[in-house]
Design a protein around this motif. Structure first.
Motif, short mmCIF file in Angstrom:
data_model
loop_
_atom_site.label_atom_id
_atom_site.label_comp_id
_atom_site.label_asym_id
_atom_site.label_seq_id
_atom_site.Cartn_x
_atom_site.Cartn_y
_atom_site.Cartn_z
N ARG A 6 4.72 7.08 8.25
CA ARG A 6 5.70 8.13 7.95
C ARG A 6 5.23 9.47 8.51
O ARG A 6 6.03 10.27 8.98
N PHE A 7 3.89 9.70 8.40
CA PHE A 7 3.36 10.99 8.85
C PHE A 7 3.70 11.22 10.32
O PHE A 7 4.21 12.27 10.69
N VAL A 8 3.43 10.22 11.15
CA VAL A 8 3.67 10.38 12.59
C VAL A 8 5.16 10.51 12.86
O VAL A 8 5.59 11.36 13.64
N ALA A 9 5.95 9.67 12.20
CA ALA A 9 7.40 9.72 12.42
C ALA A 9 7.94 11.11 12.08
O ALA A 9 8.77 11.66 12.79
N HIS A 10 7.42 11.68 10.99
CA HIS A 10 7.85 13.00 10.57
C HIS A 10 7.34 14.09 11.49
O HIS A 10 8.01 15.07 11.76
N PHE A 11 6.08 13.91 11.94
CA PHE A 11 5.41 14.97 12.67
C PHE A 11 6.03 15.20 14.03
O PHE A 11 6.17 16.33 14.49
N VAL A 12 6.41 14.11 14.69
CA VAL A 12 6.96 14.23 16.04
C VAL A 12 8.47 14.03 15.99
O VAL A 12 8.95 12.98 15.58
N GLY A 13 9.18 15.05 16.38
CA GLY A 13 10.63 14.95 16.46
C GLY A 13 11.30 14.92 15.10
O GLY A 13 10.64 15.06 14.06
N ASN A 14 12.61 14.73 15.11
CA ASN A 14 13.36 14.61 13.87
C ASN A 14 13.53 13.14 13.53
O ASN A 14 13.56 12.29 14.41
N VAL A 15 13.62 12.85 12.25
CA VAL A 15 13.75 11.46 11.87
C VAL A 15 14.53 11.35 10.56
O VAL A 15 14.50 12.26 9.73
N ASN A 16 15.28 10.25 10.40
CA ASN A 16 15.90 9.92 9.13
C ASN A 16 15.11 8.80 8.48
O ASN A 16 14.73 7.85 9.16
N MET A 17 14.87 8.93 7.21
CA MET A 17 14.09 7.91 6.51
C MET A 17 14.96 7.29 5.42
O MET A 17 15.56 8.00 4.62
N PHE A 18 14.99 5.94 5.41
CA PHE A 18 15.68 5.23 4.33
C PHE A 18 14.63 4.48 3.52
O PHE A 18 13.96 3.59 4.04
N GLU A 19 14.50 4.83 2.24
CA GLU A 19 13.58 4.08 1.36
C GLU A 19 14.25 2.75 1.02
O GLU A 19 15.48 2.69 0.86
N GLY A 20 13.46 1.70 0.94
CA GLY A 20 14.08 0.43 0.58
C GLY A 20 13.08 -0.69 0.38
O GLY A 20 11.87 -0.46 0.36
N LYS A 21 13.63 -1.89 0.21
CA LYS A 21 12.80 -3.08 0.03
C LYS A 21 13.23 -4.13 1.05
O LYS A 21 14.39 -4.18 1.43
N VAL A 22 12.27 -4.96 1.47
CA VAL A 22 12.62 -6.07 2.35
C VAL A 22 13.35 -7.12 1.49
O VAL A 22 12.78 -7.62 0.52
N ALA A 23 14.60 -7.41 1.87
CA ALA A 23 15.40 -8.32 1.05
C ALA A 23 15.30 -9.76 1.56
O ALA A 23 15.20 -10.71 0.79
N GLU A 24 15.30 -9.90 2.90
CA GLU A 24 15.35 -11.25 3.44
C GLU A 24 14.81 -11.22 4.85
O GLU A 24 15.22 -10.41 5.68
N ARG A 25 13.87 -12.12 5.12
CA ARG A 25 13.30 -12.18 6.47
C ARG A 25 13.84 -13.39 7.20
O ARG A 25 13.78 -14.50 6.70
N ALA A 26 14.40 -13.18 8.39
CA ALA A 26 14.85 -14.29 9.22
C ALA A 26 13.97 -14.34 10.46
O ALA A 26 12.99 -13.60 10.55
N ALA A 27 14.33 -15.20 11.43
CA ALA A 27 13.51 -15.38 12.61
C ALA A 27 13.31 -14.07 13.37
O ALA A 27 12.19 -13.67 13.63
N ASN A 28 14.40 -13.41 13.69
CA ASN A 28 14.31 -12.19 14.49
C ASN A 28 14.67 -10.94 13.72
O ASN A 28 14.32 -9.84 14.12
N THR A 29 15.40 -11.13 12.64
CA THR A 29 15.89 -9.95 11.94
C THR A 29 15.42 -9.94 10.49
O THR A 29 15.06 -10.97 9.93
#
Lengths: 321, 379
Positions: B247-270
């Motif tokens: 998060r630190f790097v994402a915030h530090f360089v450029g603008n960024v939107n952050m969505f807090e959340g949980k991993v709900a379901e893992r598939a092969a690619n997504t």
């Protein structure tokens, strides 16, 4: 339309501002006048009086010299006096080797003392300038502190330290470093010690102010470019502190040349300095005209070279800018 | 071939396991009293690399540079240059030169003498010095200012003198401490490109310290992001921007939107993520996030599309209303307040002069983005 307004505005403003501007100009000038008045009354007028006395002859009277160039006999008397004017006292100074020797010795003693003061003062100023910023005011205070005691008392104190049975000899004898007391008092060495001690703050303060301003990253840059610390000192620090060195040296050298108290108290009777010679002429011989001539020549010896020096410096600075 | 960012980098010794490191910080710690300026830091820089240390003031980046120059000694750890341990080598014997933030030009010397200073210390013959100085003056385009003193120059000219002086000795490494910090914006941008050209021309290794992310992004081959005496991420500008690892790097360089959340379901690619407020987001590359883990989904404003109607093919689309909008000329910035209350920043490049779907304050709008548009951060 806007043009007219633009041209009209400044003139009306000038008209309104004129009285205040005049008043401001007057105040500005008044501020400048103060130091000039000071110089006039406490330097130029006394100098003219001394110069006048130096042109007269001794007489057994009150004051002990013949009147010269005054208006008691009116303008014609002044003009007659002008015709009779002579520089006998000045010629006298050149005829007796005593005066020449005294001038030269004074210059040499002042010169050597100035160099010694610089050697002692530079490390002190450097140390102060590199000290943590919180400690610096305390160090500065310590340098100025001796001024809170009388100059005369401090010089007297040195007699107690330097005399054959004084503190210094007692200490060295008790440490068995010497078997015979050193003879320091009443020698030129004592004069050097006295001058270096008394004038040290005048050297340290200008040096400190020029060293303190210096950007330390210049030293780092010099080292970064391959210059060891000692080299960096001579190539960067010292040249950049030259204004402080010059100011400090002048502040020590000029008063040291005419110094009377230190050679009289510490130098004994055989030391020859122009301040002492002047004192003798004035108080022992009561020869006001000759002592005045001595004073006038001393002033010329000091101011003329310094004037040339300052002119050269101003020119160099002009070229640099 | 797909690649992060728009630049293909052919010079990438950091990806070559056989490449010999040029500068190595090996578990370096530097303490000033109780304060730890650099904390157990290891870092490798390669020959001919343009390396940037980026961080806020007090993050230890300048201390790192000063240790490399020899002005500070590490409390622990080693610094190696070209295989040689630099411990105990004083600054005046190190084959590195530094360009100081204040430029540190010698005020009592002319431009010429400033540049010649380091060469004289080397004991180079006078005729060679003259040649090298002339060459340096030409390089920084200051030939006609050779006899001037620093105070007779403009800020940009002084910067060039400082640069010429620091490269005159052909150091193994050139250290630049906020080299453009004192220049105005326009001059700074020009000089950034000049510095890159100079580095190419001279073939030197550059290590630059800066707090200006744009400067680091423009010039550097790789950037080390520093925080509290530690390196947070070392990567190319494109990786730093497109694939921040925290998060630190994402915030530090450029603008960024952050969505807090949980991993709900893992598939092969997504991977499907459930946002804290119920929004469903489908992403690719959620590499090391386990099922049910708390994560942050970070997405850059320009990766988000804003439209008045829901795009038909959108995998991820969230609805909200236009909270703020700003037209900046080259792009338009939207602040969209999603229905769950979160404000999303989106920006659209104004590639054409006319817009089909103009939006205004309080319009209902959709934000949509591709599954590979953002990154999942576990730290």
């Amino acid at each position: 339309m806007s043009n007219i307004a633009a041209t009209a505005a400044p003139s009306s403003e000038t008209a309104a501002a004129l009285p205040t501007r005049l008043a401001k100009g007057f105040v500005d000038r008044l501020v400048i006048i103060v130091p000039y008045l000071w110089l006039l009354f406490f330097f130029l007028v006394p100098f003219v009086i001394v110069f006048k006395i130096s042109l007269s002859q001794t007489a057994i009277s009150m004051p002990p010299y013949t009147p010269v160039l005054d208006f008691t006999d009116g303008v014609s008397g002044f003009l007659a006096g002008l015709r009779e004017l002579n520089f006998d006292n000045y010629t006298w100074l050149t005829q007796d080797a005593l005066y020449f020797n005294a001038y030269v010795t004074s210059l040499i003693i002042a010169g050597i003392s100035t160099i010694l003061t610089l050697i002692v003062g530079y490390p002190i100023a450097y140390g102060m300038a590199r000290a943590p910023a919180t400690v610096r005011p305390i160090l500065l205070m310590l340098v100025i502190l001796p001024f809170w005691t009388s100059f005369l008392i401090r010089v007297y104190a040195w007699i107690g330290i330097l005399k054959p049975e004084g503190l210094l000899n007692q200490m060295l004898l008790s440490l068995h470093l010497i078997s015979q007391p050193l003879v320091i008092l009443n020698t030129y060495t004592a004069i050097f010690i006295g001058i270096v001690y008394s004038y040290l703050p005048f050297m340290v303060l200008p040096l400190y102010s020029s060293l303190e301003k210096m950007d330390y990253s210049l030293i780092e840059a010099a080292q970064d470019l391959g210059c060891p610390p000692t080299g960096a000192f001579w190539k960067i620090t010292f040249p950049l502190s030259l204004p402080g060195v010059i100011a400090g040296c002048l502040l020590v050298f000029i008063p040291a040349v005419g110094e009377f108290v230190i050679p009289d108290l510490l130098g004994g009777s055989q030391t020859l300095m122009i301040g002492k010679t002047l004192w003798n002429e004035f108080f022992a011989n009561r020869d006001w005209p000759v002592s005045s001539a001595v004073a006038v020549i001393l002033l010329l010896v000091l101011t003329v070279p310094i004037m040339f020096f300052q002119q050269a410096q101003a020119r160099a600075q002009e070229q640099g800018k | 071939m797909k690649s992060l960012g728009s630049i293909r980098r052919d010079f990438a010794p950091w990806n070559d396991p056989n490449a010999k490191p040029y500068i190595q910080f090996d578990k370096v710690t530097k303490k000033f009293g109780d304060f730890t300026a650099v904390n157990n830091l290891s870092l490798t820089i390669f020959e001919r690399e343009f390396f940037a240390l980026l961080g806020a003031s007090g993050c230890g980046k300048s201390t790192l540079l000063r240790m490399l120059a020899g002005f500070e000694q590490p409390t622990a750890g080693r610094i190696l240059l070209d295989g040689q341990d630099l411990r105990g080598i004083p600054p005046y014997r190190r084959p590195v030169n530094m360009m100081f933030q204040s430029y540190a030009l010698f005020p009592h010397m002319t431009v010429e003498k400033n540049i010649a200073f380091g060469l004289k210390q080397e004991g180079m013959p006078a005729s060679d010095i003259e040649k090298r100085v002339a060459e340096m003056l030409r390089l920084v385009k200051l030939e006609q200012f050779a006899k001037r003193k620093p105070h007779q120059l403009s800020g940009g000219q002084r910067q060039r003198v400082a640069l010429a002086r620091s490269v005159a000795k052909r150091p193994k490494v050139l250290l630049l401490d906020e080299p453009l910090g004192a220049l105005d914006k326009k001059l700074r941008e020009e000089t950034q490109f000049e510095l890159m050209d100079l580095q190419q021309e001279l073939g030197l290794t550059f290590v630059v310290v800066t707090h200006d992310q744009e400067e680091a992004m423009t010039m550097a081959d790789r950037i080390a992001i520093m925080d509290k005496g530690e390196v947070v991420q070392v990567a190319t500008p494109a990786e730093i921007y497109e694939a921040p690892t925290s998060r630190f790097v994402a915030h530090f360089v450029g603008n960024v939107n952050m969505f807090e959340g949980k991993v709900a379901e893992r598939a092969a690619n997504t991977t499907r993520i459930t946002g804290a407020t119920g929004a469903q987001i489908v992403v690719e590359n959620a590499a090391d996030a386990a099922n049910g883990a708390d994560i942050v989904f970070a997405i850059r404003p320009e990766k988000i599309k804003v439209s008045s109607k829901k795009p038909a093919d959108a995998v991820n689309a969230l609805q909200g209303e236009v909270y703020d909008v700003a037209y900046l000329g080259d792009m338009t910035v939207y602040h969209i307040k999603l229905d769950d209350g979160q404000i999303v920043r989106a920006s659209a490049l104004n590639a054409s002069r006319v817009t089909e779907d103009p939006l205004t304050w309080n319009d209902r709008a959709w934000v949509s983005f591709r599954p590979d548009a953002g990154v999942v951060l576990t730290r």
